[in-house]
Scaffold this motif. Sequence first.
Motif, mmCIF file in Angstrom:
data_model
loop_
_atom_site.group_PDB
_atom_site.id
_atom_site.type_symbol
_atom_site.label_atom_id
_atom_site.label_comp_id
_atom_site.label_asym_id
_atom_site.label_seq_id
_atom_site.Cartn_x
_atom_site.Cartn_y
_atom_site.Cartn_z
ATOM 1 N N VAL A 87 0.822 -1.292 0.130
ATOM 2 C CA VAL A 87 0.082 0.068 -0.027
ATOM 3 C C VAL A 87 0.995 1.220 0.006
ATOM 4 O O VAL A 87 1.963 1.172 0.764
ATOM 5 C CB VAL A 87 -0.856 -0.055 1.191
ATOM 6 C CG1 VAL A 87 -1.991 1.323 1.137
ATOM 7 C CG2 VAL A 87 -1.762 -1.344 1.444
ATOM 8 N N ILE A 88 0.713 2.009 -0.945
ATOM 9 C CA ILE A 88 1.421 3.203 -1.124
ATOM 10 C C ILE A 88 0.438 4.551 -0.703
ATOM 11 O O ILE A 88 -0.510 4.786 -1.226
ATOM 12 C CB ILE A 88 1.990 3.774 -2.391
ATOM 13 C CG1 ILE A 88 2.924 2.317 -2.934
ATOM 14 C CG2 ILE A 88 2.846 4.820 -2.479
ATOM 15 C CD1 ILE A 88 3.326 2.438 -4.340
ATOM 16 N N GLU A 89 1.049 5.265 0.283
ATOM 17 C CA GLU A 89 0.026 6.530 1.117
ATOM 18 C C GLU A 89 0.463 7.659 0.232
ATOM 19 O O GLU A 89 1.816 8.022 0.169
ATOM 20 C CB GLU A 89 0.399 6.116 2.452
ATOM 21 C CG GLU A 89 -0.245 7.750 3.224
ATOM 22 C CD GLU A 89 0.740 8.731 3.182
ATOM 23 O OE1 GLU A 89 0.357 9.755 2.846
ATOM 24 O OE2 GLU A 89 1.960 8.396 3.437
ATOM 25 N N ALA A 90 -0.387 8.652 -0.175
ATOM 26 C CA ALA A 90 -0.142 9.569 -0.801
ATOM 27 C C ALA A 90 -1.122 10.774 -0.468
ATOM 28 O O ALA A 90 -1.801 11.423 -1.227
ATOM 29 C CB ALA A 90 0.115 9.715 -2.251
ATOM 30 N N ILE A 91 -1.577 10.610 0.917
ATOM 31 C CA ILE A 91 -2.685 11.696 1.446
ATOM 32 C C ILE A 91 -1.928 12.911 1.839
ATOM 33 O O ILE A 91 -0.667 13.296 1.616
ATOM 34 C CB ILE A 91 -3.274 11.099 2.714
ATOM 35 C CG1 ILE A 91 -2.457 10.877 3.846
ATOM 36 C CG2 ILE A 91 -3.967 9.621 2.267
ATOM 37 C CD1 ILE A 91 -3.150 10.771 5.076
ATOM 38 N N VAL A 92 -2.689 14.002 2.418
ATOM 39 C CA VAL A 92 -2.220 14.952 2.981
ATOM 40 C C VAL A 92 -0.940 15.142 3.646
ATOM 41 O O VAL A 92 -0.513 14.168 4.589
ATOM 42 C CB VAL A 92 -3.374 15.749 3.576
ATOM 43 C CG1 VAL A 92 -3.506 15.030 5.140
ATOM 44 C CG2 VAL A 92 -3.034 17.218 4.076
ATOM 45 N N GLU A 93 0.236 16.276 3.326
ATOM 46 C CA GLU A 93 1.499 15.970 3.913
ATOM 47 C C GLU A 93 1.388 16.611 5.378
ATOM 48 O O GLU A 93 1.950 17.574 5.764
ATOM 49 C CB GLU A 93 2.089 16.862 3.087
ATOM 50 C CG GLU A 93 3.667 17.017 3.288
ATOM 51 C CD GLU A 93 4.291 15.499 2.928
ATOM 52 O OE1 GLU A 93 3.684 14.660 2.898
ATOM 53 O OE2 GLU A 93 5.581 15.344 3.170
ATOM 54 N N LEU A 115 3.989 -1.429 3.802
ATOM 55 C CA LEU A 115 3.135 -0.215 3.653
ATOM 56 C C LEU A 115 4.146 1.017 3.563
ATOM 57 O O LEU A 115 5.422 1.185 4.370
ATOM 58 C CB LEU A 115 2.708 -0.017 4.956
ATOM 59 C CG LEU A 115 1.965 -1.063 5.825
ATOM 60 C CD1 LEU A 115 1.343 -0.778 7.180
ATOM 61 C CD2 LEU A 115 0.620 -1.416 4.878
ATOM 62 N N ALA A 116 4.027 1.835 2.122
ATOM 63 C CA ALA A 116 4.956 2.751 1.857
ATOM 64 C C ALA A 116 4.615 4.120 2.013
ATOM 65 O O ALA A 116 3.056 4.098 1.953
ATOM 66 C CB ALA A 116 5.579 2.439 0.584
ATOM 67 N N THR A 117 5.256 5.079 2.383
ATOM 68 C CA THR A 117 4.556 6.469 2.332
ATOM 69 C C THR A 117 5.244 7.328 1.202
ATOM 70 O O THR A 117 6.594 7.085 1.078
ATOM 71 C CB THR A 117 4.818 7.152 3.788
ATOM 72 O OG1 THR A 117 4.510 8.492 3.566
ATOM 73 C CG2 THR A 117 6.362 7.119 4.307
ATOM 74 N N ASN A 118 4.603 8.360 0.506
ATOM 75 C CA ASN A 118 5.142 9.037 -0.394
ATOM 76 C C ASN A 118 5.512 10.457 0.086
ATOM 77 O O ASN A 118 5.634 11.544 -0.550
ATOM 78 C CB ASN A 118 4.450 9.422 -1.536
ATOM 79 C CG ASN A 118 4.882 10.101 -2.709
ATOM 80 O OD1 ASN A 118 5.709 10.066 -3.376
ATOM 81 N ND2 ASN A 118 3.954 11.037 -2.956
ATOM 82 N N THR A 119 5.716 10.612 1.560
ATOM 83 C CA THR A 119 6.099 11.694 2.098
ATOM 84 C C THR A 119 7.097 12.399 1.343
ATOM 85 O O THR A 119 8.060 11.764 1.147
ATOM 86 C CB THR A 119 6.024 11.917 3.667
ATOM 87 O OG1 THR A 119 6.318 12.999 4.116
ATOM 88 C CG2 THR A 119 7.412 10.642 3.948
ATOM 89 N N SER A 120 7.101 13.729 1.388
ATOM 90 C CA SER A 120 8.263 14.316 0.735
ATOM 91 C C SER A 120 9.153 14.987 1.876
ATOM 92 O O SER A 120 10.472 15.186 1.632
ATOM 93 C CB SER A 120 7.778 15.371 -0.194
ATOM 94 O OG SER A 120 6.851 16.395 0.369
ATOM 95 N N VAL A 242 5.202 25.214 0.439
ATOM 96 C CA VAL A 242 5.206 25.768 1.834
ATOM 97 C C VAL A 242 5.158 24.859 2.944
ATOM 98 O O VAL A 242 6.177 24.980 3.879
ATOM 99 C CB VAL A 242 4.124 26.927 2.176
ATOM 100 C CG1 VAL A 242 3.972 27.359 3.463
ATOM 101 C CG2 VAL A 242 4.263 28.003 1.018
ATOM 102 N N ARG A 243 4.238 23.799 2.878
ATOM 103 C CA ARG A 243 4.232 22.693 3.923
ATOM 104 C C ARG A 243 5.614 22.140 3.961
ATOM 105 O O ARG A 243 6.097 21.634 5.004
ATOM 106 C CB ARG A 243 3.141 21.916 3.444
ATOM 107 C CG ARG A 243 2.705 21.244 4.759
ATOM 108 C CD ARG A 243 1.251 20.689 4.698
ATOM 109 N NE ARG A 243 0.166 21.478 4.850
ATOM 110 C CZ ARG A 243 -1.131 21.206 4.350
ATOM 111 N NH1 ARG A 243 -1.184 20.251 3.644
ATOM 112 N NH2 ARG A 243 -2.211 21.994 4.368
#
Length: 285
Positions: A87-93, A115-120, A242-243
């Motif tokens: 599962v790749i998560e790409a929700i709000v940062e 479980l993977a996150t696409n956090t930047s 900005v975030r």
Amino acid sequence: MAEIRKVGVVGLGAMGAGIAQLCVEAGVETVGREVTLELGARAQGRIAHFLTRKVEKGTLTQAEREAAVARLVITADPSDLADCDLVIEAIVEELEPKRALFAELERLCRPDAVLATNTSALSVSAIAAAISSPERVVGMHFFNPAPLMPLVEIVRAEKSSDEAVETGFAFGLRLGKTPIRCHDTPGFVVNRVLIPLLNDCIRVLDEANVTPADLDTAMRGGAGWPMGPCELVDLVGIDVHVRATEALHSQLHEPRLAPPERLVAMRDAGLLGRKSGRGFFTYDK
Ligand code: 3HC
């Protein structure tokens, strides 16, 4: 390494939709989860549009397009992710929504699912700490636009297992990407360098009294950038940038990482870039 037959993508904004497009094009059954079916359908429409453009340009056959579209199942029900291998998560940062989602995924998914996150710019370790099996969490950081940008950073968090890291790496290759392995440091590799650089570019607008169009011309023509910095921040999203820079600033405390006032004012005025129709430049929505 885990065998990936079915993938879940949670959050189908620009990044999630791009990642889901890559998965279905690579022949992988994909469950795309959005908060509402309406938002999911909108993302499905965007993916179908980009695949149609590929057919029109002769880089995909009509039959391949139909097969890719059919591999994507849109849902608003998180329990539809239960039989996914990855599962790749790409929700709000934001950290707390991501941690809550990972806790839910831990309850729903098989114990061997990665479980993977696409956090930047958030800490993958902090996201992983929300669950009792942090070894199966890894960062898979794609770049915008995900279908076009070759890189994916495979981020090893404090407790990531070798198996989770190598599964993410192999899956990046399967998507046709060029994966690299890195550790869970603020901004990982690219954003650690790119975000302060983009902030410098924005500050130069006022310092050198140059227009956004001329700054973009300068960086394309004088530094060889494929896209000017203003066009790029518009693509990424002023709010997203900005975030991300706030997150890096809170971890590294470098003055260059403080969000440029000009971007904060644009964000507050709803000038978010391409997605809102206006940022530094104007766009057809
Ligand atoms: N999704 C899927 N397909 C897309 C797309 C998208 N978002 N955007 C464009 N396409 C498709 C379109 O079909 C388009 O063709 P069309 O306009 O004829 O329909 C096709 O791709 C090709 O697009 P372009 O002709 O515009 O391609 P270019 O050759 O101009 O390259 C680019 C575009 C690859 C985006 C190039 O300009 C580039 O490299 N820009 C820099 C981008 C960059 O630096 N991204 C990183 C941002 S930082 C980041 O993401 C980190 C994050 O954590 C914030």
